[in-house]
Write a protein that holds these residues in place. Sequence first.
Motif, mmCIF file in Angstrom:
data_model
loop_
_atom_site.group_PDB
_atom_site.id
_atom_site.type_symbol
_atom_site.label_atom_id
_atom_site.label_comp_id
_atom_site.label_asym_id
_atom_site.label_seq_id
_atom_site.Cartn_x
_atom_site.Cartn_y
_atom_site.Cartn_z
ATOM 1 N N PRO A 61 11.068 -44.795 7.953
ATOM 2 C CA PRO A 61 11.892 -44.079 8.222
ATOM 3 C C PRO A 61 13.523 -45.140 7.962
ATOM 4 N N GLY A 62 13.886 -44.055 7.764
ATOM 5 C CA GLY A 62 15.646 -44.867 7.576
ATOM 6 C C GLY A 62 16.385 -44.223 9.176
ATOM 7 N N GLU A 63 17.930 -43.926 8.506
ATOM 8 C CA GLU A 63 18.679 -43.809 9.395
ATOM 9 C C GLU A 63 18.816 -42.489 9.752
ATOM 10 N N GLU A 64 18.871 -42.150 8.122
ATOM 11 C CA GLU A 64 18.741 -40.524 8.453
ATOM 12 C C GLU A 64 17.621 -39.566 8.349
ATOM 13 N N LEU A 65 16.811 -39.875 8.733
ATOM 14 C CA LEU A 65 15.357 -39.028 8.731
ATOM 15 C C LEU A 65 15.700 -37.793 9.189
ATOM 16 N N GLN A 66 15.972 -38.313 10.593
ATOM 17 C CA GLN A 66 16.477 -36.764 11.340
ATOM 18 C C GLN A 66 17.368 -36.112 10.627
ATOM 19 N N LEU A 67 17.842 -36.127 9.663
ATOM 20 C CA LEU A 67 18.731 -35.166 9.040
ATOM 21 C C LEU A 67 18.550 -33.974 8.445
ATOM 22 N N PRO A 68 17.137 -34.115 7.600
ATOM 23 C CA PRO A 68 16.674 -32.884 7.344
ATOM 24 C C PRO A 68 16.436 -32.660 8.161
ATOM 25 N N HIS A 69 15.425 -32.180 9.072
ATOM 26 C CA HIS A 69 15.184 -31.737 10.863
ATOM 27 C C HIS A 69 16.757 -30.813 10.944
ATOM 28 N N THR A 70 17.317 -31.744 11.297
ATOM 29 C CA THR A 70 18.908 -31.322 12.011
ATOM 30 C C THR A 70 19.512 -30.247 11.654
ATOM 31 N N MET A 71 19.328 -30.323 9.732
ATOM 32 C CA MET A 71 19.879 -29.421 8.563
ATOM 33 C C MET A 71 19.284 -27.968 9.000
ATOM 34 N N TYR A 72 17.961 -28.083 8.780
ATOM 35 C CA TYR A 72 17.118 -26.653 9.058
ATOM 36 C C TYR A 72 17.590 -26.053 10.113
ATOM 37 N N ARG A 73 17.478 -26.725 11.574
ATOM 38 C CA ARG A 73 18.088 -26.162 12.425
ATOM 39 C C ARG A 73 19.355 -25.205 12.162
ATOM 40 N N VAL A 74 20.751 -26.265 11.851
ATOM 41 C CA VAL A 74 21.456 -25.627 11.714
ATOM 42 C C VAL A 74 21.950 -24.434 11.016
ATOM 43 N N ALA A 75 20.903 -24.894 10.241
ATOM 44 C CA ALA A 75 21.088 -23.148 8.466
ATOM 45 C C ALA A 75 20.403 -22.544 9.109
ATOM 46 N N HIS A 76 19.076 -22.567 10.093
ATOM 47 C CA HIS A 76 18.587 -21.194 10.568
ATOM 48 C C HIS A 76 19.206 -20.965 12.007
ATOM 49 N N GLN A 77 19.792 -21.708 12.884
ATOM 50 C CA GLN A 77 21.048 -21.162 13.936
ATOM 51 C C GLN A 77 21.896 -19.598 12.544
ATOM 52 N N GLN A 78 22.905 -20.145 11.990
ATOM 53 C CA GLN A 78 23.655 -19.969 11.561
ATOM 54 C C GLN A 78 23.027 -18.832 10.485
ATOM 55 N N LEU A 79 22.016 -18.392 10.309
ATOM 56 C CA LEU A 79 20.804 -17.491 9.146
ATOM 57 C C LEU A 79 20.710 -16.662 10.364
ATOM 58 N N GLN A 80 20.637 -17.119 11.436
ATOM 59 C CA GLN A 80 20.142 -16.321 12.971
ATOM 60 C C GLN A 80 21.843 -14.906 13.388
ATOM 61 N N ARG A 81 22.679 -15.760 13.208
ATOM 62 C CA ARG A 81 24.335 -15.536 13.856
ATOM 63 C C ARG A 81 24.334 -14.475 12.774
ATOM 64 N N CYS A 82 24.197 -15.286 11.495
ATOM 65 C CA CYS A 82 24.668 -13.932 10.488
ATOM 66 C C CYS A 82 24.768 -12.767 10.444
ATOM 67 N N LEU A 83 22.696 -12.494 10.884
ATOM 68 C CA LEU A 83 21.477 -11.216 10.557
ATOM 69 C C LEU A 83 22.421 -11.050 12.403
ATOM 70 N N ASN A 84 22.854 -11.464 13.490
ATOM 71 C CA ASN A 84 22.833 -10.704 14.654
ATOM 72 C C ASN A 84 24.666 -10.021 14.586
ATOM 73 N N GLU A 85 25.468 -10.090 13.521
ATOM 74 C CA GLU A 85 26.693 -9.748 14.081
ATOM 75 C C GLU A 85 26.089 -8.755 12.707
ATOM 76 N N GLN A 86 25.242 -8.801 12.548
ATOM 77 C CA GLN A 86 24.829 -6.867 10.778
ATOM 78 C C GLN A 86 24.987 -6.384 11.570
ATOM 79 N N SER A 87 25.430 -5.181 12.063
ATOM 80 C CA SER A 87 24.820 -3.682 12.756
ATOM 81 C C SER A 87 23.954 -3.396 11.535
ATOM 82 N N PRO A 88 22.705 -2.377 11.755
ATOM 83 C CA PRO A 88 21.881 -2.150 11.696
ATOM 84 C C PRO A 88 21.516 -1.216 10.980
ATOM 85 N N ASN A 89 23.204 -0.864 10.354
ATOM 86 C CA ASN A 89 23.297 0.788 9.722
ATOM 87 C C ASN A 89 24.375 0.218 8.431
ATOM 88 N N ASP A 90 24.531 -1.137 8.030
ATOM 89 C CA ASP A 90 25.773 -1.670 7.171
ATOM 90 C C ASP A 90 24.614 -1.481 5.344
#
Length: 128
Positions: free
Chosen positions: A99-128
Amino acid sequence: MDDTLPGGTDAEEVELSAVFHVLRAKRRRLAIAILDRDGEQNLRELAKKIAAIEFDTPVRSVSNDQYRNVYNSLAQMHLPTLAEEDIVKYDSDRQTIAPGEELQLPHTMYRVAHQQLQRCLNEQSPND
């Protein structure tokens, strides 16, 4: 001089794009997951484990052709690419991967991307 590249992309976004490029290959993602789970590996062990996953077979049943194909691609392309981003430490002479110094980076990136996607979906109204 401005750190912004054409299109408004800054240096951090360029680095992020490089990491996403690294993670695009399934064998690189599998190598990261195996190292995260099992720790340091020799190239032979890692190639057999990845071949077993790819061909849906037990490690002991991996054929020489299946093994050789994975081994060569790891040694020549995937591990050097992961090492460039310090996600793994690859010693090609000893054929070890750790394992290198940045081994956890892919896991962190996935978690952040998933959170941002969820935030975008939650902000979108059901009738859009």
